[in-house]
Enzyme design. Structure first.
Site, PDB file in Angstrom:
ATOM      1  N   HIS A 155      -3.761  -1.505  29.208  1.00 34.58           N
ATOM      2  CA  HIS A 155      -2.699  -2.296  29.819  1.00 34.58           C
ATOM      3  C   HIS A 155      -1.761  -2.910  28.779  1.00 34.58           C
ATOM      4  CE1 HIS A 155      -0.473  -4.437  32.748  1.00 34.58           C
ATOM      5  NE2 HIS A 155      -1.424  -4.535  33.649  1.00 34.58           N
ATOM      6  N   ASP A 372       4.567  15.517  41.221  1.00 34.13           N
ATOM      7  CA  ASP A 372       4.477  16.886  41.729  1.00 34.13           C
ATOM      8  C   ASP A 372       4.374  17.843  40.545  1.00 34.13           C
ATOM      9  OD1 ASP A 372       4.778  19.362  42.871  1.00 34.13           O
ATOM     10  OD2 ASP A 372       6.695  18.933  43.840  1.00 34.13           O
TER      11      ASP A 372
END
Length: 426
Positions: A155, A372
């Site tokens: 993070h 995608d």
């Protein structure tokens, strides 16, 4: 999801940025952590993305990842102390990311639905504190050709907005597309203090853990934490802005809190949309998030209108404006000059309870539907097991457009009541 008996690790390797790309201009530099990086949780964040067959081969997935890493040098680096000034930094040394490949005997359909559980940790790389990689990827190939991609990222290297953008760029590279926009990597330019710096808010107590003896609440343990997934249809969430208040009220009711208790919600605020002078590109790669802390009594949450609760949340979020972000940057400058001493920003430990408070993270604007790799977007997305009671994550559902999935962690004794009322509009 019982994968422990039939998951086979077939390869573990270190993947580096593509050698066909020119060396990045920042190669071998030390990038100091900004005050926003320091405020971020010092841990690895895991996520899972499931794709039905057909999917590109593992070789194609790795080739695309190598190409896109050339433009994101922080992810191939390592956390360290800059030897020149001993400041916490990321060494952009192209040390690489870890890629784990596994094979699973069953079909992906056999394993649906994918619900958060301890066993899902087998589908993403390790997240313990000893992990040196800032990015790890696990490619879990099922017998049907379906693929579950497990990703863990540190993070303090980047926030969720940054990582969602990186993952979309990876998918585009696998599809053979070039980058239509490059990440903005100048962290120093984003965190320039005013002259002289002036910290106008109590950031030491708000964004960081106060020293012992400050009077803050002690962590509470929770013996049994259960993860719950709630699906809300597009019709149910037509009034999307009230979702936080609705689920807060339902969790408050399920927890059985008294009306006189105070409940606080920690809500993330993205600085990219707040800072104007100078403006920060949405392509900024790093951490640029602070938090609002709206607080109401449980009586207000349960008895007041949704509009009342939403206004309290909205007003609190609105206060985390450009002036607040600039004050925080100045606070970071005062830390670097030793004016305010050392600070510690830590996440609640696994097994702790936030009750009567909550932490709400909205991932609704992350571009998961754009992920995608050539055969369509994910059929499922989820964070694995949430280890702290009181955490909620809002995620755009993969089931139908406009729907929302809510992942939350509750004490085991409160789960059944929550499920009974989770879809009630009363």
């Amino acid at each position: 999801m019982g994968v422990s008996s039939d998951i086979e690790t077939t390869s573990t390797s270190i993947l580096k940025p593509s050698s066909t790309s020119p060396p990045h201009p920042l190669l071998d530099t030390y990038v100091p952590l900004t005050i926003f990086d320091e405020a971020a949780f010092d841990l690895h964040i895991p996520t899972l993305y499931a794709f039905r067959s057909p999917m590109p081969t593992n070789s194609a997935m790795k080739e695309g990842l190598s190409k896109v890493l050339s433009h994101f040098p922080h992810l191939s680096g390592r956390m360290c102390l800059d030897p020149n000034n001993n400041r916490p930094s990321i060494h952009l040394n192209n040390a690489g990311v870890q890629v784990i490949e596994t094979r699973i005997a069953d079909t992906l359909a056999d394993r649906f639905p994918l619900d958060p559980s301890d066993e899902l940790a087998l589908l993403h790389p390790p997240t313990d504190a000893s992990v040196e990689y800032l990015l790890q990827v696990q490619l879990n190939r099922f017998a049907c050709g379906g693929l579950v991609i497990g990703v863990t990222s540190h993070h303090r290297a980047a926030d969720g907005h940054s990582m969602s953008g990186f993952l979309v760029r990876w998918a585009e590279a696998v599809r053979g597309l070039g980058l239509d926009s490059f990440p903005y990597l100048d962290r120093a330019a984003v965190s320039v203090p005013r002259s002289p710096p002036r910290s106008e808010f109590n950031h030491r107590a708000i964004e960081f853990k106060e020293e012992q003896g400050s009077g803050g609440p002690s962590p509470r343990s929770c013996s049994v934490i259960e993860n719950v997934v709630v699906h809300y249809s597009a019709e149910f969430v037509s009034g999307l802005k009230r979702m936080v208040s609705e689920d807060e009220a339902k969790m408050t009711k399920a927890r059985g809190l008294g009306e006189g208790e105070s409940s606080q919600v920690r809500v993330a605020v993205n600085g990219r949309a707040r800072m104007r002078e100078p403006a920060v590109p949405m392509e900024f790669f790093g951490n640029l998030v602070l938090w609002a802390y709206p607080s109401l009594s449980t009586g207000e949450i349960l008895k007041k209108s949704h509009a009342y609760v939403v206004k309290a949340i909205h007003d609190s979020v609105a206060k985390v404006d450009e002036a607040y972000f600039r004050s925080f940057i100045d606070f970071g400058e005062m830390i670097s000059t030793g004016e305010v001493g050392e600070l510690s920003a830590t996440a609640p430990e696994a097994g702790n309870s936030l009750c009567p408070n909550l932490e709400v993270d909205s991932w609704l604007r992350f571009n998961f539907h754009d992920l995608d790799f050539g055969t369509g977007g994910p059929c499922a997305f989820l964070p694995p097991n949430l280890p702290v009671e009181g955490l909620l994550i809002f995620v755009p559902s993969c089931k139908d457009k406009g729907a929302v999935d809510v992942f939350l962690a509750l004490s085991g004794e409160h789960v059944e009541l929550f499920k009974e009322i989770s879809h009630s509009l009363d």
